[in-house]
Design an enzyme around this catalytic site. Structure first.
Site, PDB file in Angstrom:
ATOM      1  N   CYS A  31       0.869  -1.171   0.000  1.00  0.00           N
ATOM      2  CA  CYS A  31       0.000   0.000   0.000  1.00  0.00           C
ATOM      3  C   CYS A  31       0.906   1.221   0.000  1.00  0.00           C
ATOM      4  CB  CYS A  31      -0.956  -0.019   1.189  1.00  0.00           C
ATOM      5  SG  CYS A  31      -0.129   0.002   2.785  1.00  0.00           S
ATOM      6  N   HIS A 556      -3.224  10.445   2.975  1.00  0.00           N
ATOM      7  CA  HIS A 556      -3.793   9.116   2.707  1.00  0.00           C
ATOM      8  C   HIS A 556      -5.302   9.195   2.914  1.00  0.00           C
ATOM      9  CE1 HIS A 556      -4.706   4.836   3.111  1.00  0.00           C
ATOM     10  NE2 HIS A 556      -3.479   4.542   2.707  1.00  0.00           N
TER      11      HIS A 556
END
Length: 633
Positions: A31, A556
């Site tokens: 990720c 994020h």
């Protein structure tokens, strides 16, 4: 100084070797900040070596994944690892089991909150009726009950939608299959057949094209619709890609109605119900053999299942028990396990003198009380080990007591303070409810007491919410000739929360850098300063941006939104593009993220906070886009 390609190749080779070699790796993904390894076995002896590497910020082994947090180096390192690893097409039994669990979790996640709300509402209605605050023979009672029961009665329809999306098919076809299972004509015919059988009359057998039909009541069922939608999606994927668009859209529903629905009634439904009854019988056999042992065992291991991410696999069993028997004995045994972690958090809160830990332990205990234990587990109890163990021990004690009194749950809902409304039987309060309440209180007290008196003491200077205090995160000991102040504007509008309250432990622990988080109320991310887009994640849910004065910011959007693979996000800029203050960077669909069960909390991290004397955060609880958010000194 820029890093050369050989640097990432050397790091990749080193990491692959330390995790047991390419032959030990079943799967590897990444990720924004971390590599995620699925390993055949975890080389425990190498954990400290991996954690000690200068490039590694933190290491976690949870949820069936070995995670290595690398920060901005993750993309290049992953690209260097890929040629070294040959991921097997067919994993072992453990890999298949993990895939099944992940599938169940993803199917149920969008429905959990509405199921929880319906379960709580049903419990409260039953509670009010048992206290004679509400008469059962009134329109108010009938409407509220139908409102709560609708979620569970028509559960095959809801699961038809979420399962079809998960399997990659047309969700509307899944809905239609679910509707067929709970069609009034089918349901009424099943009720008539049941009445005939109970009255001692001969039950006629009907046929479909010569095959006998076993009519069953599929209201509130789980497994049949999951198998049916899986089969339907397999049919949809068999269509040639060269088909015209109109034919492709028409054939899917047609074959679903013609083949999948009949096959569900003839084969999938009866087999699925037989399987569900077998599992349910096994659980009840263990429970009836020794309720105390079953309660001790389940109360002890429930939060361990949470750590490994497989706790939701028992949801279909509990739902099936409620459907078949009208109640479930498993759900009450989970309640003390949840409150055991809350008690352990309270013990840490009372014991520690570190203000940062106290500031996190209190809210984590509060969220555990309302059924969300991940912040407590990953932020407080598990990193300290003994509080987590004491929480599980206390949960075992409470589970044993509750099982001894044979407490039952009559509706489904989130395991929380409101669960006590779901264990009240239609006949009203009884000793089993009181026993569950007292056992839960005892669980909290025992967990807090054991943690306070027997967990190792911590010095304030050594406390960290992560398993490691990386050297690169320590404040530099130097003074500057004058102090430069740089401001960061808010890239989003919404509610402001401390970074320590973010449910992702990597962000919450601060190992990625200092920062803050926003729960956005709009779907546009804008530039917080003038600078350059330094990195863009391929799934478009996160990016790095560097200001003209040197601030390196990581943004994020949402938690675990990498799993959406770009769905719901639209990138408006490119990597290395220069941007101005307030320029739109990413558009994202808040409603879509919520419907998929993802948190929209957005961490905003100063990745190079070690380069500054301090990062001053806003004290506001709500910010508007463009308002002051933080200042670096």
């Amino acid at each position: 100084m820029a890093t050369s390609p050989s640097y990432h190749q050397r790091l990749a080779a080193q990491l692959v070797a330390l995790v047991g070699g390419a032959e030990n790796i079943l799967h590897v993904t990444h990720c924004t900040t971390r590599l995620r390894f699925k390993l055949k076995h975890v080389p425990v002896e190498s954990l400290k070596t991996v954690n000690a590497l200068p490039e590694v910020i933190s290491v976690m082994n949870s949820g069936g994944q070995f995670q290595i947090v690398l920060g901005s180096q993750v993309e290049s390192t992953y690209q260097a690892i890929t040629p070294l690893v040959t991921t097997p097409q067919n994993g072992d039994i453990s890999s298949h089991f993990t895939n099944v669990v992940d599938t169940v979790i993803n199917i149920f996640t969008p429905l959990l909150w509405i199921m929880s709300a319906a379960g709580i509402l049903k419990g409260l209605v039953v509670l009010f009726a048992s206290l004679d605050w509400l008469s059962r023979d009134t329109g108010t009672y009938r409407i509220l009950c139908s409102s709560a029961d609708a979620v569970f009665f028509f559960l095959p329809i809801l699961l038809g939608y979420s399962a079809s999306k998960r399997f990659g098919g047309n969700p509307l076809i899944g809905i239609v299959i679910g509707c067929a299972l709970v069609h009034p004509d089918i349901t009424n015919h099943v009720n008539w057949l049941t009445a005939q059988d109970l009255a001692g009359f001969e039950v006629p057998t009907e046929h479909f094209l010569g095959f006998p039909i076993q009519y069953l009541n599929y209201a509130s069922s789980v497994i049949p619709i999951l198998f049916a939608t899986w089969f339907q999606v397999r049919i949809e994927k068999c269509f040639p890609k060269q088909l015209p668009d109109f034919a492709d859209k028409w054939l899917g529903p047609f074959f679903g109605l013609l083949f999948t629905v009949p096959l569900t009634f003839l084969l999938i439904g009866p087999f699925s119900v037989l399987l569900a009854n077998f599992i349910s019988s096994g659980v009840f056999t263990l429970y009836h053999a020794s309720p105390m042992i079953a309660g001790l065992l389940i109360g002890a291991i429930w939060q361990i299942l949470v750590v490994f991410g497989i706790h939701w696999c028992l949801v279909p069993v509990a739902l099936n028990n409620i459907t078949v028997n009208g109640y479930d004995v498993l759900l009450p045994l989970f309640i003390p396990a949840v409150f055991g972690q809350m008690g352990a958090c309270l013990g840490v809160l009372l014991k520690t003198k570190d203000r940062k830990v106290r500031g996190y332990a209190g809210p984590a205990a509060m969220t555990a009380m309302f059924g969300i234990t991940e912040p407590a587990i990953y932020g407080i109890t598990l990193p300290r080990k003994w509080p987590f163990i004491f929480g599980c021990m206390a949960g075992a004690l409470g589970g044993g007591i509750i099982a001894s009194f044979q407490t039952k749950a009559y509706s489904m809902g989130l395991l929380s303070l409101f669960s006590f409304a779901q264990i009240i039987s239609p006949q009203g309060l009884d000793i089993s409810v009181i026993a569950c309440l007292l056992a839960t209180i005892l669980t909290i007290i025992v967990a807090a007491t054991l943690t306070y008196f027997f967990s190792p003491s911590e010095k304030p200077s050594s406390v960290c919410l992560s398993s490691k205090i990386p050297k690169q995160q320590e404040k530099p000991q130097f003074t500057r000739k004058g102090t430069r102040q740089d401001d960061v504007a808010s890239p989003l509008s919404g509610e402001v929360i401390p970074l320590s309250l973010v449910s992702d432990p990597t962000f919450a622990s601060g190992v990625m850098g200092e920062g803050i988080a926003i729960i956005p109320d709009s779907g546009t991310l804008v530039a917080p300063f003038a600078g350059t887009v330094s990195s863009v994640f391929k799934t478009q849910h996160a990016m790095g941006i560097k200001s003209t004065t040197g601030i390196e910011l990581l943004i994020h959007i949402g938690i675990d939104t990498v799993k959406l693979d770009g769905q719901g996000f639209k990138l408006l800029v490119e990597q290395d593009q220069e941007v101005t203050l307030g320029e739109p960077l990413i558009e994202f669909d808040l409603d879509f993220l919520a419907s998929q069960g993802f948190e929209t909390t957005t961490p905003i991290i100063v990745a190079n906070s070690k380069d500054y004397l301090d990062v001053i955060l806003t004290s506001a609880t709500h910010v508007k886009q463009g308002a002051p958010l933080m200042t670096t000194l």
